[in-house]
Write a protein that holds these residues in place. Structure first.
Motif, PDB file in Angstrom:
ATOM      1  N   ASN A   1       0.825  -1.218   0.000  1.00  0.00           N
ATOM      2  CA  ASN A   1       0.000   0.000   0.000  1.00  0.00           C
ATOM      3  C   ASN A   1       0.856   1.265   0.000  1.00  0.00           C
ATOM      4  O   ASN A   1       0.456   2.291  -0.577  1.00  0.00           O
ATOM      5  CB  ASN A   1      -0.939  -0.006   1.203  1.00  0.00           C
ATOM      6  N   LYS A   2       2.037   1.222   0.621  1.00  0.00           N
ATOM      7  CA  LYS A   2       2.947   2.372   0.575  1.00  0.00           C
ATOM      8  C   LYS A   2       3.432   2.612  -0.857  1.00  0.00           C
ATOM      9  O   LYS A   2       3.569   3.757  -1.303  1.00  0.00           O
ATOM     10  CB  LYS A   2       4.132   2.141   1.507  1.00  0.00           C
ATOM     11  N   ILE A   3       3.691   1.520  -1.587  1.00  0.00           N
ATOM     12  CA  ILE A   3       4.095   1.639  -2.989  1.00  0.00           C
ATOM     13  C   ILE A   3       2.976   2.260  -3.806  1.00  0.00           C
ATOM     14  O   ILE A   3       3.202   3.195  -4.594  1.00  0.00           O
ATOM     15  CB  ILE A   3       4.485   0.260  -3.562  1.00  0.00           C
ATOM     16  N   LEU A   4       1.746   1.772  -3.621  1.00  0.00           N
ATOM     17  CA  LEU A   4       0.618   2.276  -4.390  1.00  0.00           C
ATOM     18  C   LEU A   4       0.360   3.754  -4.105  1.00  0.00           C
ATOM     19  O   LEU A   4       0.026   4.524  -5.010  1.00  0.00           O
ATOM     20  CB  LEU A   4      -0.636   1.452  -4.087  1.00  0.00           C
ATOM     21  N   LYS A   5       0.528   4.150  -2.861  1.00  0.00           N
ATOM     22  CA  LYS A   5       0.355   5.564  -2.526  1.00  0.00           C
ATOM     23  C   LYS A   5       1.427   6.417  -3.201  1.00  0.00           C
ATOM     24  O   LYS A   5       1.151   7.507  -3.717  1.00  0.00           O
ATOM     25  CB  LYS A   5       0.406   5.753  -1.010  1.00  0.00           C
ATOM     26  N   ALA A   6       2.659   5.901  -3.226  1.00  0.00           N
ATOM     27  CA  ALA A   6       3.772   6.652  -3.817  1.00  0.00           C
ATOM     28  C   ALA A   6       3.586   6.889  -5.307  1.00  0.00           C
ATOM     29  O   ALA A   6       4.011   7.922  -5.842  1.00  0.00           O
ATOM     30  CB  ALA A   6       5.084   5.919  -3.556  1.00  0.00           C
ATOM     31  N   ILE A   7       2.961   5.942  -6.015  1.00  0.00           N
ATOM     32  CA  ILE A   7       2.782   6.087  -7.466  1.00  0.00           C
ATOM     33  C   ILE A   7       1.360   6.510  -7.822  1.00  0.00           C
ATOM     34  O   ILE A   7       0.960   6.453  -8.981  1.00  0.00           O
ATOM     35  CB  ILE A   7       3.156   4.776  -8.195  1.00  0.00           C
ATOM     36  N   ASN A   8       0.614   6.968  -6.808  1.00  0.00           N
ATOM     37  CA  ASN A   8      -0.755   7.478  -6.977  1.00  0.00           C
ATOM     38  C   ASN A   8      -1.651   6.471  -7.707  1.00  0.00           C
ATOM     39  O   ASN A   8      -2.172   6.729  -8.799  1.00  0.00           O
ATOM     40  CB  ASN A   8      -0.759   8.819  -7.716  1.00  0.00           C
ATOM     41  N   HIS A   9      -1.806   5.334  -7.065  1.00  0.00           N
ATOM     42  CA  HIS A   9      -2.625   4.274  -7.649  1.00  0.00           C
ATOM     43  C   HIS A   9      -4.098   4.674  -7.746  1.00  0.00           C
ATOM     44  O   HIS A   9      -4.810   4.204  -8.640  1.00  0.00           O
ATOM     45  CB  HIS A   9      -2.487   2.996  -6.807  1.00  0.00           C
ATOM     46  N   GLU A  10      -4.555   5.526  -6.845  1.00  0.00           N
ATOM     47  CA  GLU A  10      -5.953   5.980  -6.910  1.00  0.00           C
ATOM     48  C   GLU A  10      -6.221   6.669  -8.245  1.00  0.00           C
ATOM     49  O   GLU A  10      -7.277   6.478  -8.853  1.00  0.00           O
ATOM     50  CB  GLU A  10      -6.265   6.917  -5.751  1.00  0.00           C
ATOM     51  N   ALA A  11      -5.260   7.474  -8.716  1.00  0.00           N
ATOM     52  CA  ALA A  11      -5.417   8.124 -10.015  1.00  0.00           C
ATOM     53  C   ALA A  11      -5.358   7.100 -11.147  1.00  0.00           C
ATOM     54  O   ALA A  11      -6.084   7.219 -12.147  1.00  0.00           O
ATOM     55  CB  ALA A  11      -4.336   9.186 -10.204  1.00  0.00           C
ATOM     56  N   TYR A  12      -4.498   6.077 -10.974  1.00  0.00           N
ATOM     57  CA  TYR A  12      -4.399   5.018 -11.992  1.00  0.00           C
ATOM     58  C   TYR A  12      -5.742   4.299 -12.150  1.00  0.00           C
ATOM     59  O   TYR A  12      -6.173   4.019 -13.271  1.00  0.00           O
ATOM     60  CB  TYR A  12      -3.314   4.018 -11.598  1.00  0.00           C
ATOM     61  N   LYS A  13      -6.409   4.013 -11.044  1.00  0.00           N
ATOM     62  CA  LYS A  13      -7.691   3.308 -11.110  1.00  0.00           C
ATOM     63  C   LYS A  13      -8.730   4.104 -11.895  1.00  0.00           C
ATOM     64  O   LYS A  13      -9.594   3.531 -12.556  1.00  0.00           O
ATOM     65  CB  LYS A  13      -8.209   3.013  -9.700  1.00  0.00           C
ATOM     66  N   LYS A  14      -8.633   5.432 -11.830  1.00  0.00           N
ATOM     67  CA  LYS A  14      -9.603   6.289 -12.515  1.00  0.00           C
ATOM     68  C   LYS A  14      -9.194   6.625 -13.942  1.00  0.00           C
ATOM     69  O   LYS A  14      -9.970   7.185 -14.701  1.00  0.00           O
ATOM     70  CB  LYS A  14      -9.783   7.588 -11.722  1.00  0.00           C
ATOM     71  N   THR A  15      -7.950   6.274 -14.316  1.00  0.00           N
ATOM     72  CA  THR A  15      -7.444   6.564 -15.658  1.00  0.00           C
ATOM     73  C   THR A  15      -8.174   5.726 -16.705  1.00  0.00           C
ATOM     74  O   THR A  15      -8.380   4.529 -16.518  1.00  0.00           O
ATOM     75  CB  THR A  15      -5.930   6.287 -15.725  1.00  0.00           C
ATOM     76  N   THR A  16      -8.556   6.374 -17.825  1.00  0.00           N
ATOM     77  CA  THR A  16      -9.236   5.655 -18.908  1.00  0.00           C
ATOM     78  C   THR A  16      -8.249   5.147 -19.947  1.00  0.00           C
ATOM     79  O   THR A  16      -8.269   3.976 -20.312  1.00  0.00           O
ATOM     80  CB  THR A  16     -10.273   6.562 -19.586  1.00  0.00           C
ATOM     81  N   TYR A  17      -7.358   6.022 -20.444  1.00  0.00           N
ATOM     82  CA  TYR A  17      -6.483   5.663 -21.557  1.00  0.00           C
ATOM     83  C   TYR A  17      -5.019   5.634 -21.130  1.00  0.00           C
ATOM     84  O   TYR A  17      -4.561   6.499 -20.377  1.00  0.00           O
ATOM     85  CB  TYR A  17      -6.637   6.662 -22.705  1.00  0.00           C
ATOM     86  N   LEU A  18      -4.312   4.638 -21.634  1.00  0.00           N
ATOM     87  CA  LEU A  18      -2.856   4.560 -21.488  1.00  0.00           C
ATOM     88  C   LEU A  18      -2.254   4.382 -22.877  1.00  0.00           C
ATOM     89  O   LEU A  18      -2.747   3.572 -23.682  1.00  0.00           O
ATOM     90  CB  LEU A  18      -2.454   3.376 -20.608  1.00  0.00           C
ATOM     91  N   GLU A  19      -1.179   5.137 -23.165  1.00  0.00           N
ATOM     92  CA  GLU A  19      -0.457   4.983 -24.423  1.00  0.00           C
ATOM     93  C   GLU A  19       1.034   4.847 -24.121  1.00  0.00           C
ATOM     94  O   GLU A  19       1.560   5.527 -23.233  1.00  0.00           O
ATOM     95  CB  GLU A  19      -0.696   6.194 -25.338  1.00  0.00           C
ATOM     96  N   TRP A  20       1.687   3.974 -24.873  1.00  0.00           N
ATOM     97  CA  TRP A  20       3.125   3.786 -24.720  1.00  0.00           C
ATOM     98  C   TRP A  20       3.636   2.933 -25.877  1.00  0.00           C
ATOM     99  O   TRP A  20       2.831   2.459 -26.713  1.00  0.00           O
ATOM    100  CB  TRP A  20       3.456   3.114 -23.385  1.00  0.00           C
ATOM    101  N   SER A  21       4.934   2.759 -25.935  1.00  0.00           N
ATOM    102  CA  SER A  21       5.514   1.816 -26.888  1.00  0.00           C
ATOM    103  C   SER A  21       6.514   0.945 -26.148  1.00  0.00           C
ATOM    104  O   SER A  21       6.821   1.185 -24.977  1.00  0.00           O
ATOM    105  CB  SER A  21       6.188   2.547 -28.060  1.00  0.00           C
ATOM    106  N   PHE A  22       7.031  -0.056 -26.824  1.00  0.00           N
ATOM    107  CA  PHE A  22       7.927  -1.018 -26.173  1.00  0.00           C
ATOM    108  C   PHE A  22       9.180  -1.165 -27.025  1.00  0.00           C
ATOM    109  O   PHE A  22       9.170  -1.837 -28.059  1.00  0.00           O
ATOM    110  CB  PHE A  22       7.225  -2.364 -26.010  1.00  0.00           C
ATOM    111  N   GLY A  23      10.235  -0.499 -26.583  1.00  0.00           N
ATOM    112  CA  GLY A  23      11.516  -0.604 -27.276  1.00  0.00           C
ATOM    113  C   GLY A  23      11.468  -0.205 -28.728  1.00  0.00           C
ATOM    114  O   GLY A  23      12.300  -0.663 -29.528  1.00  0.00           O
TER     115      GLY A  23
END
Length: 425
Positions: free
Chosen positions: A238-260
């Motif tokens: 839970n300390k890790i999740l708080k540090a990376i703002n997991h609450e905001a992640y749960k509410k996020t709709t779209y993620l974009e990225w690429s891989f290498g």
């Protein structure tokens, strides 16, 4: 008086005859079985069905026995609080002489209560976690035919309070125990059965029974409010999740990225649909229903569905999204978490028992002073990785507010870019 004594004698004889009749009509001979690989395989099937991996890592188990004896077991510390009547023993299961005894909340030096606590714990914990003890030292496992099905005969040659006892486990098709038959010193009749079918899945993922019913006069054994928790590892997660703002992640709709630079993604978390692109191929991947997925070549819809391409897209997505959002997945089903010490600081060992492409993999998360992951060590048997390290670098706060990594490095010169990482609504 003579008539009364005569009547009492007749009554005693009748009761004795009833007991003798009951014994010979209900007593069962201990069945013969065969040791070896088949018996071990059946025992392992039972352990998998009850999530023994999670049991091994469970930190605290609480229960009671017939509302008389009460327990809080700190498994990893080999300490259990045993309470009954006005007595409480903080029992050190490895070194009983180091146990503390309290009567009416006053510390006392009553060694007899330590032995009483040991006996209670041995008996009452057995009714809770007996299936998990089938590979204990001194245990003999045999396979037995019971009503034309394989059953598991367990004999304890040492340990506990009553070595020599035997139990025949009758399992359902998934390996979950339904009942067992007992041949024990404490019960003079062989083959008395007890149900093991009122299972509950605990917070840590293990299955534990809430009660039992014995075939002997329908006796009930209530296990009370059964709990299994991991306060230490859950707290660190839970300390890790708080540090990376997991609450905001749960509410996020779209993620974009690429891989290498090899594959790119646009993932709608709410609809569970991801665009997976590589070379001239694009798959609209329905992660919760692969049959709805569609394939495009050079941005043109391909009407014939090639399941191998959809499977490739799913494998890519499972692997490549893990490098982006793995810390946000710490409380998903099938995950076992354990706190480890690395260089004098807490680290979190995470094992994935289900899901993804390679269940069974483990990762040891190393954290910075703010509990943001800075690296992990990978234990991936399928790739012969045994502690291979990877750094999680260049975390950014995205538009949606959650933190995500944009780069990774591993080995001497290994680099892995996640491209232009976005998270938004």
């Amino acid at each position: 008086m003579k008539k009364f004594l005569k009547f009492l004698g007749i009554l005693t004889l009748i009761l004795l005859l009833v007991l003798i009749f009951f014994y010979f009509t209900n007593n069962e001979k201990l069945p013969e079985g065969k040791e070896g690989k088949e018996a071990d395989n059946l025992a392992n099937k039972m352990l998998v069905a009850l999530n023994h991996e999670a049991y091994k890592n469970t930190e605290v188990i609480e229960w009671s026995f017939r509302n008389k004896n009460f327990y809080k077991w700190f498994k990893q510390q080999n300490v259990v609080e045993v309470s009954w009547n006005n007595n409480k023993v903080i029992l050190n299961t490895k070194s009983p002489e180091q146990s503390d005894v309290f009567v009416d909340n006053i510390k006392t030096d009553n060694k007899a209560l330590i032995q009483k606590a040991i006996n209670n714990f041995n008996n009452d914990s057995f009714w809770l976690i007996a299936p998990h003890k089938v590979f204990d030292e001194g245990v003999i496992r045999k396979i037995v035919k019971h009503e034309n099905k394989d059953a598991l005969l367990i004999t304890y040659t040492s340990g506990g309070s009553t070595p020599g006892d035997s139990y025949l486990w009758i399992l359902d098709e998934n390996g979950v125990p339904e009942t067992y038959k007992m041949w024990t010193k404490i019960i003079p009749i062989g083959g008395v059965s007890a149900t093991w079918n009122e299972w509950q899945t605990t917070e840590t993922g293990i299955k534990l029974p809430k009660s039992h019913t014995l075939s002997l006069f329908g006796m009930q054994i209530d296990m009370g409010d059964v709990k299994a928790t991991n306060p230490k590892s859950d707290g660190l997660a839970n300390k890790i999740l708080k540090a990376i703002n997991h609450e905001a992640y749960k509410k996020t709709t779209y993620l974009e990225w690429s891989f290498g630079g090899r594959r790119s993604y646009k993932w709608n978390k709410k609809t569970h649909i991801a665009e997976v692109s590589w070379d001239t191929t694009k798959v609209i991947l329905h992660t919760n229903n692969l049959d709805k997925s569609s394939i495009y070549f050079n941005n043109k819809l391909n009407n014939s569905i090639d399941k191998s391409i959809i499977k490739k897209a799913e494998d890519y997505f499972n692997n490549d999204s893990f490098w982006l959002v793995a810390p946000h997945k710490l409380f998903e089903e099938g995950i076992i978490k354990t706190v480890k010490e690395v260089d004098g600081k807490e680290a979190l060992l995470v094992k994935y028992t289900t899901g993804g492409t390679t269940p069974g993999d483990s990762y040891l998360w190393i954290l910075n002073e703010n509990y943001v992951p800075k690296s992990y060590k990978m234990y991936v048997p399928s790739m012969k990785m045994d502690g291979v390290a990877a750094k999680w670098e260049d975390w950014i706060t995205t538009e949606s507010g959650t933190l995500l990594p944009t780069n990774h490095s591993f080995g001497k010169n290994g680099k892995l870019s996640m491209g232009e990482v976005k998270a938004y609504n």
